[in-house]
Design an enzyme around this catalytic site. Structure first.
Site, PDB file in Angstrom:
ATOM      1  N   ASN A  62       0.787  -1.084  -0.004  1.00 30.50           N
ATOM      2  CA  ASN A  62      -0.022   0.045   0.287  1.00 30.50           C
ATOM      3  C   ASN A  62       1.059   1.153  -0.070  1.00 30.50           C
ATOM      4  OD1 ASN A  62       0.628  -0.641   2.651  1.00 30.50           O
ATOM      5  ND2 ASN A  62      -1.005   0.663   3.396  1.00 30.50           N
ATOM      6  N   GLU A  64       0.204   5.371   0.976  1.00 27.35           N
ATOM      7  CA  GLU A  64      -0.793   6.155   1.374  1.00 27.35           C
ATOM      8  C   GLU A  64      -0.253   7.551   0.699  1.00 27.35           C
ATOM      9  OE1 GLU A  64      -2.120   4.303   5.431  1.00 27.35           O
ATOM     10  OE2 GLU A  64      -1.055   6.004   5.519  1.00 27.35           O
ATOM     11  N   CYS A  73      -4.286   0.422  -2.410  1.00 26.62           N
ATOM     12  CA  CYS A  73      -4.013  -0.850  -1.613  1.00 26.62           C
ATOM     13  C   CYS A  73      -3.004  -1.651  -2.226  1.00 26.62           C
ATOM     14  CB  CYS A  73      -5.241  -1.484  -1.499  1.00 26.62           C
ATOM     15  SG  CYS A  73      -6.678  -0.482  -0.847  1.00 26.62           S
ATOM     16  N   GLU A  75      -2.806  -4.962  -2.343  1.00 26.48           N
ATOM     17  CA  GLU A  75      -3.098  -5.901  -3.392  1.00 26.48           C
ATOM     18  C   GLU A  75      -3.228  -5.459  -4.745  1.00 26.48           C
ATOM     19  OE1 GLU A  75      -4.912  -4.956  -0.585  1.00 26.48           O
ATOM     20  OE2 GLU A  75      -6.711  -5.637  -0.409  1.00 26.48           O
ATOM     21  N   CYS A 112     -10.668  -4.603   0.590  1.00 25.72           N
ATOM     22  CA  CYS A 112     -11.882  -3.557   0.632  1.00 25.72           C
ATOM     23  C   CYS A 112     -12.696  -3.639  -0.699  1.00 25.72           C
ATOM     24  CB  CYS A 112     -11.102  -2.041   0.719  1.00 25.72           C
ATOM     25  SG  CYS A 112     -10.470  -1.704  -0.937  1.00 25.72           S
ATOM     26  N   CYS A 115     -10.863  -3.308  -3.947  1.00 26.73           N
ATOM     27  CA  CYS A 115      -9.811  -4.187  -4.423  1.00 26.73           C
ATOM     28  C   CYS A 115     -10.618  -5.818  -4.751  1.00 26.73           C
ATOM     29  CB  CYS A 115      -9.205  -4.622  -3.093  1.00 26.73           C
ATOM     30  SG  CYS A 115      -7.904  -3.216  -2.975  1.00 26.73           S
TER      31      CYS A 115
END
Length: 160
Positions: A62, A64, A73, A75, A112, A115
């Site tokens: 990830n 940010e 993210c 993934e 999430c 994703c």
């Protein structure tokens, strides 16, 4: 009126050594990607790894941003990395690991919604299921057979 039941199932493993060799390889890569995660705001670190049908493993983590909507993210980074390097090769396994130094994450955390949608698109794109491995801080690992187990009623190109 008609009621339809949607059932998802997953397998629980107590340690990484219970996975097969390929799954262990992808999970180990995802764990190593935690060190590259950039999460100065949330302190929620995510490492991801995607293995293609050719056996190559692509990492992701990830990233940010102070402007939260611009974050991505781990993934998705792993999936996009695999897709950029092998655009015509299906993804076989996706491993996702999370860590938060502020709280112990005992059970694996699922992806999430964004994703889940991206996983679904990769499965549709290659007409191939992606095995998903999830892990938190403990040794427990969840294995799902497909993104459909995470998002059974996904939006797809048939609606466009």
């Amino acid at each position: 009126m008609k009621e339809i039941e949607v059932i998802s199932k997953f397998t629980v493993y107590n340690k990484i050594t219970e996975l097969n060799a390929e799954e262990q390889k992808v999970m180990t890569k995802a764990i190593s990607m935690l060190d590259s995660a950039y999460a100065p705001y949330s302190k929620f670190y995510v490492g991801g790894a995607a293995m293609t049908e050719s056996g190559n493993v692509y990492g992701g983590c990830n990233q940010e941003n102070a402007s939260y909507p611009l974050c991505i993210c781990g993934e998705r980074v792993a999936l996009f990395n695999a897709g950029a390097n092998e655009p015509t090769t299906p993804i076989k396994i996706l491993a996702i690991v999370c860590h938060n130094p502020k709280v112990i994450i005992e059970t694996p955390v699922s992806p999430c919604g964004a994703c889940r949608q991206v996983i679904s698109e990769f499965e549709l794109r290659h007409n191939s299921k992606i095995k998903i491995l999830l892990k938190g801080d403990s040794d427990i690992i969840y294995k799902l057979n497909s993104g459909q187990d995470l998002l059974p009623m996904s939006f797809n190109s048939s609606y466009l």
